[in-house]
Write a protein that holds these residues in place. Structure first.
Motif, PDB file in Angstrom:
ATOM      1  N   PRO A  33      52.622  21.907  42.815  1.00  0.00           N
ATOM      2  CA  PRO A  33      52.749  23.085  41.950  1.00  0.00           C
ATOM      3  C   PRO A  33      54.086  23.805  42.051  1.00  0.00           C
ATOM      4  O   PRO A  33      54.449  24.582  41.154  1.00  0.00           O
ATOM      5  CB  PRO A  33      51.592  23.975  42.419  1.00  0.00           C
ATOM      6  N   ASP A  34      54.845  23.556  43.115  1.00  0.00           N
ATOM      7  CA  ASP A  34      56.174  24.151  43.245  1.00  0.00           C
ATOM      8  C   ASP A  34      57.277  23.254  42.693  1.00  0.00           C
ATOM      9  O   ASP A  34      58.469  23.567  42.830  1.00  0.00           O
ATOM     10  CB  ASP A  34      56.463  24.461  44.717  1.00  0.00           C
ATOM     11  N   LEU A  37      48.483  21.661  36.226  1.00  0.00           N
ATOM     12  CA  LEU A  37      49.661  22.446  36.579  1.00  0.00           C
ATOM     13  C   LEU A  37      49.868  23.613  35.622  1.00  0.00           C
ATOM     14  O   LEU A  37      50.283  24.706  36.042  1.00  0.00           O
ATOM     15  CB  LEU A  37      50.895  21.544  36.606  1.00  0.00           C
ATOM     16  N   GLU A  38      49.561  23.388  34.359  1.00  0.00           N
ATOM     17  CA  GLU A  38      49.707  24.473  33.379  1.00  0.00           C
ATOM     18  C   GLU A  38      48.640  25.548  33.558  1.00  0.00           C
ATOM     19  O   GLU A  38      48.882  26.722  33.241  1.00  0.00           O
ATOM     20  CB  GLU A  38      49.628  23.899  31.964  1.00  0.00           C
ATOM     21  N   LYS A  60      47.414  26.764  36.359  1.00  0.00           N
ATOM     22  CA  LYS A  60      47.731  27.648  37.494  1.00  0.00           C
ATOM     23  C   LYS A  60      46.451  28.243  38.100  1.00  0.00           C
ATOM     24  O   LYS A  60      46.305  29.469  38.231  1.00  0.00           O
ATOM     25  CB  LYS A  60      48.697  28.757  37.073  1.00  0.00           C
ATOM     26  N   GLU A  72      43.494  29.361  40.710  1.00  0.00           N
ATOM     27  CA  GLU A  72      43.497  30.023  42.020  1.00  0.00           C
ATOM     28  C   GLU A  72      42.060  30.170  42.509  1.00  0.00           C
ATOM     29  O   GLU A  72      41.098  30.014  41.748  1.00  0.00           O
ATOM     30  CB  GLU A  72      44.148  31.410  41.923  1.00  0.00           C
ATOM     31  N   LEU A  95      40.368  26.799  41.813  1.00  0.00           N
ATOM     32  CA  LEU A  95      41.253  25.799  42.398  1.00  0.00           C
ATOM     33  C   LEU A  95      40.470  24.897  43.361  1.00  0.00           C
ATOM     34  O   LEU A  95      40.637  23.671  43.349  1.00  0.00           O
ATOM     35  CB  LEU A  95      42.404  26.473  43.132  1.00  0.00           C
TER      36      LEU A  95
END
Length: 527
Positions: free
Chosen positions: A257-258, A291-292, A294, A296, A300
């Motif tokens: 993700p980074d 990835l789009e 995001k 949490e 996640l």
């Protein structure tokens, strides 16, 4: 007088000839053996065990047509040591292979050697994860170490060769090839057929890359276990799906993700052009969407669990296909009636229970292993066995069926009479050890015993903690009752039984210390 001598000569000639024919017939009646061993195949992921997670119709055939063992366990829940126990019929601290790091001594007896000496044609094809050239086999084709899912290398009778294709399919193809073309049809055969799957990192075959894409699997009820009322071992492990799993190896992302490249890129280097094209078509849209998004928190965690479990189950689909091909071969060639077929795994595996993947602990999901067995001559269809059979027992059991004397140093027992229903006498406690710490996943060293209802474990080395579980009231092992006053007598009885079992098998605190010294010396020699 002369006539009488001639008559007696003819009589004894016929008798000797008849005896020879009978001996030849008896020799031919020795059962064939196919021992199927997969890597990290949890019993929860075999539909015959009734969990409803997935479907394994071919493995289930063994239960439908033979026996299913519902409390089969291992003596050391890690790959190489488990395989050493299976081969030798001896605990890790006796056969010397206590972890994945130290070498295995192939010069000691194993059941394949003894069957080979007794006239069996023997072969091992697939993963063994024990260094050195396998002994006891007329033919061996084994993966070096963990091996690769795509375009794997195999060591064929000592010579390294590269094979194009998917490892599960290749293992099955060459097992069938040996059965059809290379074995001696005049001899009984013993084939060890070992699959790499479903070992980490769970790379599915091309035809199953999108299997389960339309399914959302519910997470186990204790996925968010906080490990309260248990000791440091459960709290300090490093095998949580949401926390320790790797973006590349486990979740198949090329970039995390980074935006950093992952280790998945190293695996993809082995793929050919078509394999890579199929892989990218299956994974890139899913990974891009993730990835789009995001995600949490629990969203996640749910994504991680489903990504993990789907790949794990996809690899099992190929394993089940292979089992079906071998069973079909036996049927089509008139071999099914006189062939013992066993399906098992080198240990169990966590499929999100306690939030974990991997194995190592003596908690049920990794301590238990699947075991299904068919032998039409002796085992009735739909037989269910709940006794504490262990991987320690495979060697003496197979030798028993083959009519080969079991060496006195083997510590397991034959479960032949359990399988055929002629006896229910069996051990009342199974013994377990685990040594590989500090190491990957950081599961602390421990040993323990399990009876049908209770389990007692001692975590040691850098801690000194005891845990005990009532498996009848707490099958998920969420509540350590070691210090519960209501279990005072049970605890005392379990300690006595543990001491007896350790003495029976030749284990002790001195043996633990000996391992530590040996391990340290070995690691120093590799610096």
């Amino acid at each position: 007088m002369i006539l009488r001598k001639i008559t007696l000569y003819l009589f004894f000639s016929v008798l000797v000839t008849s005896s020879g024919h009978l001996q030849a017939q008896n020799k031919q009646k020795k059962p064939n053996i196919i021992f199927m061993l997969s890597d990290d195949h949890a019993y929860q992921a075999i539909s015959a065990y009734g969990t409803g997670l997935n479907e394994t119709p071919n493995i289930d055939r063994l239960a439908d047509e033979g026996a299913i063992f519902t409390r089969a366990t291992v003596t050391n829940s890690i790959c190489a040591p488990s395989r050493a126990v299976i081969l030798t019929g001896k605990h890790s601290f006796i056969n010397g292979k206590v972890d994945n790091i130290q070498p295995f001594d192939w010069d000691q007896d194993n059941f394949a050697k003894l069957l080979q000496q007794a006239g069996y044609n023997t072969a091992m094809i697939g993963k063994i994860h024990l260094d050195g050239l396998p002994q006891g086999f007329d033919f061996s084709m084994v993966l070096p170490g963990q091996g690769n899912y795509y375009n794997p290398d195999f060591i064929v009778n000592g010579e390294m060769k590269r094979f194009e294709g998917y490892v599960t399919d290749i293992t099955t193809e060459y097992a069938l090839k040996w059965l059809e073309e290379e074995r001696d049809p005049e001899k009984p055969f013993m084939l060890i057929y070992n699959q790499k799957a479903p070992h980490r990192n769970w790379q599915p075959a091309p035809e199953y890359l999108t299997l389960y894409d339309d399914v959302t699997f519910p997470m186990p009820s204790n996925f968010y276990d906080d490990y309260s009322n248990r000791g440091r071992a459960a709290k300090e492990q490093e095998m949580q799906i949401d926390g320790h799993a790797d973006w590349g190896i486990d979740f198949k992302l090329k970039e995390d993700p980074d935006g950093k490249p992952t280790l998945m890129l190293n695996y993809l280097k082995r793929f050919n052009e078509q394999q890579l094209k199929d892989w990218d078509a299956a994974y890139e849209p899913k990974n891009k969407a993730f990835l789009e998004a995001k995600l949490e928190g629990k969203e996640l965690a749910e994504w991680k669990y489903n990504t993990y479990i789907k790949d794990y189950l996809r690899t099992i689909k190929s394993v089940d296909d292979g089992v079906g091909e071998l069973l079909d071969y036996l049927e089509e060639n008139g071999l099914a009636e006189n062939t013992i077929v066993i399906y098992s795994s080198d240990q169990g595996f966590y499929l999100g229970e306690h939030g974990w993947f991997d194995k190592r602990f003596m908690y049920e999901e990794s301590f238990r292993t699947p075991l299904l067995m068919r032998f039409p001559k002796e085992i009735k269809p739909n037989t269910e066995i709940s006794k504490l059979v262990q991987n320690l027992d495979f060697a003496p059991t197979l030798l028993d069926y083959a009519g080969v004397e079991v060496p006195s140093e083997m510590q397991g027992e034959s479960f032949r009479n359990l399988a055929n229903g002629s006896s229910q006498e069996w051990r009342d406690a199974a013994y377990y050890t685990y040594y590989e710490y500090p190491a990957v996943h950081m599961v602390k060293r421990h040993y323990g015993i399990s009876t049908e209802r209770y389990k007692l474990m001692h975590f040691y080395y850098d801690i000194d903690e005891w845990e005990m579980y009532d498996l009848e009231k707490d099958p998920q092992e969420m509540n350590n009752v070691y210090n519960d006053p209501e279990y005072k007598k049970v605890r005392a009885d379990m300690h006595v039984r543990l001491k007896e079992v350790r003495a029976q098998y030749g284990d002790s605190e001195e043996m633990d210390e000996k391992y530590i010294q040996t391990f340290n010396s070995y690691m120093d020699s590799r610096k």
